[in-house]
Design a protein around this motif. Structure first.
Motif, mmCIF file in Angstrom:
data_model
loop_
_atom_site.group_PDB
_atom_site.id
_atom_site.type_symbol
_atom_site.label_atom_id
_atom_site.label_comp_id
_atom_site.label_asym_id
_atom_site.label_seq_id
_atom_site.Cartn_x
_atom_site.Cartn_y
_atom_site.Cartn_z
ATOM 1 N N HIS A 75 -16.875 -3.624 -1.340
ATOM 2 C CA HIS A 75 -17.011 -3.202 0.056
ATOM 3 C C HIS A 75 -16.862 -4.393 0.994
ATOM 4 O O HIS A 75 -16.149 -4.324 2.006
ATOM 5 N N GLU A 76 -17.522 -5.509 0.666
ATOM 6 C CA GLU A 76 -17.407 -6.701 1.500
ATOM 7 C C GLU A 76 -15.977 -7.225 1.514
ATOM 8 O O GLU A 76 -15.462 -7.632 2.561
ATOM 9 N N GLY A 77 -15.321 -7.218 0.342
ATOM 10 C CA GLY A 77 -13.938 -7.676 0.277
ATOM 11 C C GLY A 77 -13.016 -6.814 1.117
ATOM 12 O O GLY A 77 -12.080 -7.315 1.762
ATOM 13 N N MET A 78 -13.254 -5.498 1.116
ATOM 14 C CA MET A 78 -12.451 -4.586 1.931
ATOM 15 C C MET A 78 -12.593 -4.913 3.409
ATOM 16 O O MET A 78 -11.598 -4.978 4.155
ATOM 17 N N VAL A 79 -13.843 -5.153 3.842
ATOM 18 C CA VAL A 79 -14.080 -5.506 5.246
ATOM 19 C C VAL A 79 -13.380 -6.819 5.592
ATOM 20 O O VAL A 79 -12.740 -6.949 6.634
ATOM 21 N N HIS A 80 -13.481 -7.806 4.693
ATOM 22 C CA HIS A 80 -12.838 -9.098 4.936
ATOM 23 C C HIS A 80 -11.315 -8.967 4.996
ATOM 24 O O HIS A 80 -10.658 -9.640 5.798
ATOM 25 N N ALA A 81 -10.744 -8.110 4.130
ATOM 26 C CA ALA A 81 -9.288 -7.945 4.102
ATOM 27 C C ALA A 81 -8.771 -7.358 5.414
ATOM 28 O O ALA A 81 -7.730 -7.783 5.935
ATOM 29 N N VAL A 82 -9.494 -6.393 5.955
ATOM 30 C CA VAL A 82 -9.095 -5.806 7.234
ATOM 31 C C VAL A 82 -9.260 -6.829 8.350
ATOM 32 O O VAL A 82 -8.392 -6.973 9.219
ATOM 33 N N GLU A 83 -10.369 -7.562 8.315
ATOM 34 C CA GLU A 83 -10.639 -8.568 9.332
ATOM 35 C C GLU A 83 -9.596 -9.679 9.321
ATOM 36 O O GLU A 83 -9.186 -10.184 10.373
ATOM 37 N N ALA A 84 -9.138 -10.065 8.118
ATOM 38 C CA ALA A 84 -8.193 -11.171 7.987
ATOM 39 C C ALA A 84 -6.857 -10.865 8.644
ATOM 40 O O ALA A 84 -6.112 -11.784 9.004
ATOM 41 N N LEU A 85 -6.534 -9.589 8.804
ATOM 42 C CA LEU A 85 -5.274 -9.230 9.454
ATOM 43 C C LEU A 85 -5.271 -9.594 10.930
ATOM 44 O O LEU A 85 -4.213 -9.758 11.530
ATOM 45 N N GLU A 86 -6.462 -9.711 11.504
ATOM 46 C CA GLU A 86 -6.565 -9.969 12.936
ATOM 47 C C GLU A 86 -6.797 -11.436 13.266
ATOM 48 O O GLU A 86 -6.811 -11.814 14.433
ATOM 49 N N GLY A 87 -7.013 -12.277 12.237
ATOM 50 C CA GLY A 87 -7.211 -13.690 12.513
ATOM 51 C C GLY A 87 -8.298 -14.298 11.657
ATOM 52 O O GLY A 87 -8.547 -13.836 10.538
ATOM 53 N N PRO A 88 -8.986 -15.333 12.158
ATOM 54 C CA PRO A 88 -10.015 -16.036 11.383
ATOM 55 C C PRO A 88 -11.129 -15.103 10.920
ATOM 56 O O PRO A 88 -11.433 -14.095 11.560
ATOM 57 N N LEU A 89 -11.737 -15.448 9.796
ATOM 58 C CA LEU A 89 -12.799 -14.647 9.214
ATOM 59 C C LEU A 89 -14.125 -14.877 9.938
ATOM 60 O O LEU A 89 -14.319 -15.893 10.608
ATOM 61 N N HIS A 90 -15.043 -13.925 9.764
ATOM 62 C CA HIS A 90 -16.379 -14.025 10.333
ATOM 63 C C HIS A 90 -17.408 -13.765 9.235
ATOM 64 O O HIS A 90 -17.090 -13.254 8.172
ATOM 65 N N GLY A 91 -18.650 -14.131 9.504
ATOM 66 C CA GLY A 91 -19.723 -13.871 8.557
ATOM 67 C C GLY A 91 -20.179 -15.134 7.853
ATOM 68 O O GLY A 91 -19.791 -16.248 8.208
ATOM 69 N N GLU A 92 -21.010 -14.943 6.834
ATOM 70 C CA GLU A 92 -21.588 -16.071 6.110
ATOM 71 C C GLU A 92 -20.760 -16.412 4.882
ATOM 72 O O GLU A 92 -20.403 -15.527 4.113
ATOM 73 N N PHE A 93 -20.478 -17.695 4.710
ATOM 74 C CA PHE A 93 -19.815 -18.193 3.501
ATOM 75 C C PHE A 93 -20.882 -18.829 2.622
ATOM 76 O O PHE A 93 -21.574 -19.751 3.042
ATOM 77 N N ARG A 94 -21.028 -18.322 1.381
ATOM 78 C CA ARG A 94 -22.071 -18.798 0.468
ATOM 79 C C ARG A 94 -21.442 -19.726 -0.568
ATOM 80 O O ARG A 94 -20.598 -19.305 -1.338
ATOM 81 N N LEU A 95 -21.868 -20.982 -0.545
ATOM 82 C CA LEU A 95 -21.288 -22.001 -1.419
ATOM 83 C C LEU A 95 -22.356 -22.612 -2.308
ATOM 84 O O LEU A 95 -23.399 -23.049 -1.830
ATOM 85 N N GLY A 96 -22.107 -22.635 -3.613
ATOM 86 C CA GLY A 96 -22.971 -23.347 -4.542
ATOM 87 C C GLY A 96 -22.335 -24.678 -4.892
ATOM 88 O O GLY A 96 -21.119 -24.765 -5.071
ATOM 89 N N ALA A 97 -23.141 -25.733 -4.978
ATOM 90 C CA ALA A 97 -22.594 -27.063 -5.269
ATOM 91 C C ALA A 97 -23.530 -27.813 -6.200
ATOM 92 O O ALA A 97 -24.752 -27.778 -6.022
ATOM 93 N N ILE A 98 -22.959 -28.487 -7.182
ATOM 94 C CA ILE A 98 -23.758 -29.330 -8.056
ATOM 95 C C ILE A 98 -24.202 -30.568 -7.272
ATOM 96 O O ILE A 98 -23.510 -30.999 -6.336
ATOM 97 N N PRO A 99 -25.339 -31.165 -7.618
ATOM 98 C CA PRO A 99 -25.804 -32.362 -6.886
ATOM 99 C C PRO A 99 -24.772 -33.476 -6.841
ATOM 100 O O PRO A 99 -24.653 -34.170 -5.827
ATOM 101 N N ALA A 100 -24.019 -33.658 -7.923
ATOM 102 C CA ALA A 100 -23.031 -34.746 -7.959
ATOM 103 C C ALA A 100 -21.957 -34.580 -6.897
ATOM 104 O O ALA A 100 -21.325 -35.560 -6.480
#
Length: 299
Positions: A75-100
């Motif tokens: 569902h989230e991917g569907m919303v993002h795909a429609v949004e991407a047609l109109e320009g930059p994305l919106h919402g929260e980007f969740r990133l995991g990163a190792i300490p290194a």
């Protein structure tokens, strides 16, 4: 079936606590509980074991969980795909990163937010195993982790840089950029290192083993900030990725020496789940990684 109830169910499975799940969803605990009861009645199956508190998922709940995660992600991917047609994305980007890899997060943040000014970024410090699990469970959109050791499977990856190590100790003379130190000499120092649950430590142990060396650190931690604090106390020394030098540049207490290495230890890069169709947010992560890598070619 309401997506809201599925979101409550998935959040409860992650938090394993009714109050924390309700807080994460921004609702009251009675609202969350009643929605879960309605979901169970609709399915005709009990999904959650509870007796005034959360006990766990039932067998039916465990069977349903990955499908609920996929439905919400689709569902989230569907919303993002429609949004991407109109320009930059919106919402929260969740990133995991190792300490290194934390020193490179600033560059990733700048690249992502400049290309998608409507987005916000949430960064979580996680082990490499936690990152893979979180991607599989649709809990994060991308991860920054090792690519060559315990290589993650079912992912798309873009390398960012190759990791090298430096030796850091307390040095009143502010020794920096002096002669290289060899691993035998490193192993003779009183060390503080990451604990063995961290992949960087497992890589380091494997590297030392190849030289016939083993170490027993005097102290361990799960962050480089803690290790640097121990070093500054004057009793211990540590080994850390070269990228951390930018963060401690100008610290007069730090004596830094490069470690003699024939080749970089491992590549670090951005990974996303290998799924089709690819969520535009995941595609944005790969695009940012490619732009960063093109600006600073890998060793």
């Amino acid at each position: 079936m309401q997506l809201r109830a599925l979101r409550y169910f998935v959040t409860l499975a992650r938090e394993q606590h009714f109050a924390r799940a309700a807080e994460a969803c921004g609702v009251t605990q009675p609202t969350l509980s009643s929605a879960l009861v309605a979901l169970e009645e609709q399915l005709g199956k009990r999904l959650v074991e509870r007796d005034r508190r959360y006990i766990g998922l039932t067998e039916e709940g465990r069977a349903m969980l990955p499908w609920a995660q996929q439905l919400l992600a689709a569902h989230e991917g569907m919303v993002h795909a429609v949004e991407a047609l109109e320009g930059p994305l919106h919402g929260e980007f969740r990133l995991g990163a190792i300490p290194a890899a934390m020193p490179c997060i600033g560059q990733f943040t700048r690249t992502l937010l400049s290309r998608h000014p409507g987005m916000t970024l949430s960064v979580r410090s996680q082990t490499s195993r936690e990152i893979v699990r979180a991607i599989e469970a649709y809990e994060i959109d991308a991860g920054v982790t090792y690519l060559d050791h315990e290589s993650p499977s079912h992912v798309i990856s873009v390398p960012l840089y190759a990791e090298r190590y430096v030796f850091v100790s307390l040095n009143a003379d502010n020794q920096h950029g002096s002669n290289e130190i060899v691993w035998d000499e490193v192993a003779r120092q009183p060390l503080c290192l990451l604990h063995q649950g961290m992949q960087n430590r497992r890589i380091l142990d494997g590297l030392l083993s190849a030289y016939g060396i083993s170490v027993t650190p005097r102290a361990t931690a799960d962050s480089y900030i803690a290790l640097l604090a121990m070093v500054r106390s004057g009793e211990l020394a540590t080994v850390m990725p070269e990228r951390y030098l930018d963060l401690i540049e100008g610290a007069r207490w730090a004596g830094i020496r490069p470690i003699s290495m024939d080749v970089p230890v491992s590549r670090i890069g951005v990974i996303v789940g290998d799924r089709a169709p690819l969520d535009p947010i995941a595609a944005a992560a790969l695009d940012c990684a490619r732009r960063i890598a093109s600006d600073a070619p890998i060793d």
